[in-house]
Design an enzyme around this catalytic site. Structure first.
Site, mmCIF file in Angstrom:
data_model
loop_
_atom_site.group_PDB
_atom_site.id
_atom_site.type_symbol
_atom_site.label_atom_id
_atom_site.label_comp_id
_atom_site.label_asym_id
_atom_site.label_seq_id
_atom_site.Cartn_x
_atom_site.Cartn_y
_atom_site.Cartn_z
ATOM 1 N N ASP A 22 19.374 16.154 -36.404
ATOM 2 C CA ASP A 22 20.509 15.243 -36.402
ATOM 3 C C ASP A 22 21.041 15.205 -37.832
ATOM 4 O O ASP A 22 20.407 15.734 -38.753
ATOM 5 C CB ASP A 22 20.019 13.858 -35.947
ATOM 6 N N ALA A 28 26.538 13.467 -33.517
ATOM 7 C CA ALA A 28 27.535 12.694 -32.781
ATOM 8 C C ALA A 28 28.658 12.247 -33.713
ATOM 9 O O ALA A 28 29.570 11.546 -33.308
ATOM 10 C CB ALA A 28 26.879 11.474 -32.134
ATOM 11 N N LYS A 41 23.004 14.647 -26.187
ATOM 12 C CA LYS A 41 22.745 15.858 -26.961
ATOM 13 C C LYS A 41 22.025 16.915 -26.129
ATOM 14 O O LYS A 41 22.099 18.104 -26.433
ATOM 15 C CB LYS A 41 21.942 15.518 -28.222
ATOM 16 N N GLU A 85 23.043 0.854 -28.871
ATOM 17 C CA GLU A 85 22.453 2.169 -29.151
ATOM 18 C C GLU A 85 20.997 2.068 -29.563
ATOM 19 O O GLU A 85 20.160 2.899 -29.166
ATOM 20 C CB GLU A 85 23.252 2.873 -30.253
ATOM 21 N N ASP A 135 23.631 12.241 -39.445
ATOM 22 C CA ASP A 135 23.744 10.890 -39.997
ATOM 23 C C ASP A 135 22.423 10.138 -39.878
ATOM 24 O O ASP A 135 21.837 10.031 -38.801
ATOM 25 C CB ASP A 135 24.832 10.101 -39.258
#
Length: 315
Positions: free
Chosen positions: A62, A178, A226, A109, A64
């Protein structure tokens, strides 16, 4: 030494634990910020990956809050979406609306009590609204580099060693994000670590012939889809073929599906950065990732793992 009579029982226990912690020859795993539910399996996986070497390895990560820092000097570091909060790119009203969306959807989230299935449509709703707001701002492509330069975006301490080490050993780095791919690329580029082995799957802007944002390209990628991106895009990258060993890095439980597009994986080692709401989320991360890094703003553990895996390359 553990059986010498004059060494007290507590000391022998400490020494025995230390031997277990460093069995994989990675002393960094003894850091107090490192949690492992199945230490023996982690060690066995590391040794197996080491025997296979760099030629069998790929890294999937990932971006961020995984490759970038979560905070610095007590303040949150900008994500790729936050970087767009610049008067060069968007107005004050857009900033306000994006912050309202963040305050609404981010708690969802990271809510450990909700399932991924429950979160999925809400994440789609969030990113779609954000992208619509950005399109309305008619963002200019030629201002992106300046916005990144003026932002607080920071890659984690040790990032250069991480990127350079992978490039040196020709290990592919697949970044799933994302966030905004155009911004992400600029962050990496401005840190001088955008090597040929780096591949990015993210949300890319679609600019018209005048360089003004008019849409976003392709499939929407968010935290909890994802797996779909992995299956549809990652599997097609020839550079990843014949590399069945995977080091996976993420900061969300949704990141655990990023390796689903890898054909016939043999060994997968997952590392989770637990940056926020530690007590609320610790148990779920502990039960899901092989290695959990609690409030660790460095790449020390991934770098140590890579050094260990590639250490037999010339032997």
């Amino acid at each position: 030494i553990y059986h010498i009579p004059w060494i007290s029982a507590p000391m022998r226990t400490v020494l025995a634990i230390w031997q277990q912690l460093t069995k994989a020859e990675i002393p960094e795993l003894a850091k107090c910020s490192v949690l492992m539910k199945e230490r023996r399996r982690v060690e066995d996986t590391l040794h197996t990956m080491q025997q296979s070497g760099a030629g069998a390895l790929q890294v999937i990560s990932d971006f961020d809050m995984t490759l970038t820092r979560f905070a610095h000097n007590g303040k949150r570091v900008a994500t790729t979406h936050n970087i767009l909060d610049n008067r060069l790119l968007i107005n004050e009203d857009c900033t306000k609306k994006m912050k309202e969306l963040l305050n609404t959807y981010y708690p969802i989230e990271i809510d450990a009590s909700r399932s991924a299935e429950e979160k999925l449509p809400l994440m789609v709703e969030w990113w779609t609204k954000v992208h619509d707001l950005l399109i309305q701002q008619r963002i200019r492509k030629d201002f992106l580099a300046q916005a990144v330069k003026e932002s607080s975006a920071m890659l984690r301490d040790g990032h250069k060693v991480f990127f350079d080490q992978l490039a040196e050993h020709q290990v592919p780095l697949l970044i799933f994000s994302a966030g905004i791919g155009d911004v992400l690329e600029e962050v990496i580029r401005q840190n001088d670590v955008f090597h040929p082995n780096v591949h990015i799957i993210s949300n890319y802007m679609d600019f018209d012939h005048t360089g003004v944002l008019r849409a976003f390209k392709g499939q929407l990628i968010h935290t909890y889809n994802k797996r779909e991106g992995a299956l549809s895009q990652a599997a097609g990258l020839k550079q990843l073929q014949g590399r069945p060993n995977i080091l996976l890095l993420g900061d969300s439980l949704g990141d655990l599906t990023m390796a689903d597009g890898v054909p016939e994986p043999q060994n997968i080692l997952t590392v989770g950065f637990l940056n926020d709401k530690v007590e609320e989320r610790k148990e779920s991360y502990f039960n899901s990732f092989d290695i959990v890094l609690v409030k660790d703003e460095t790449m020390d553990i991934p770098n140590a793992i890579l050094r260990f895996i590639t250490s037999l390359r010339d032997k």
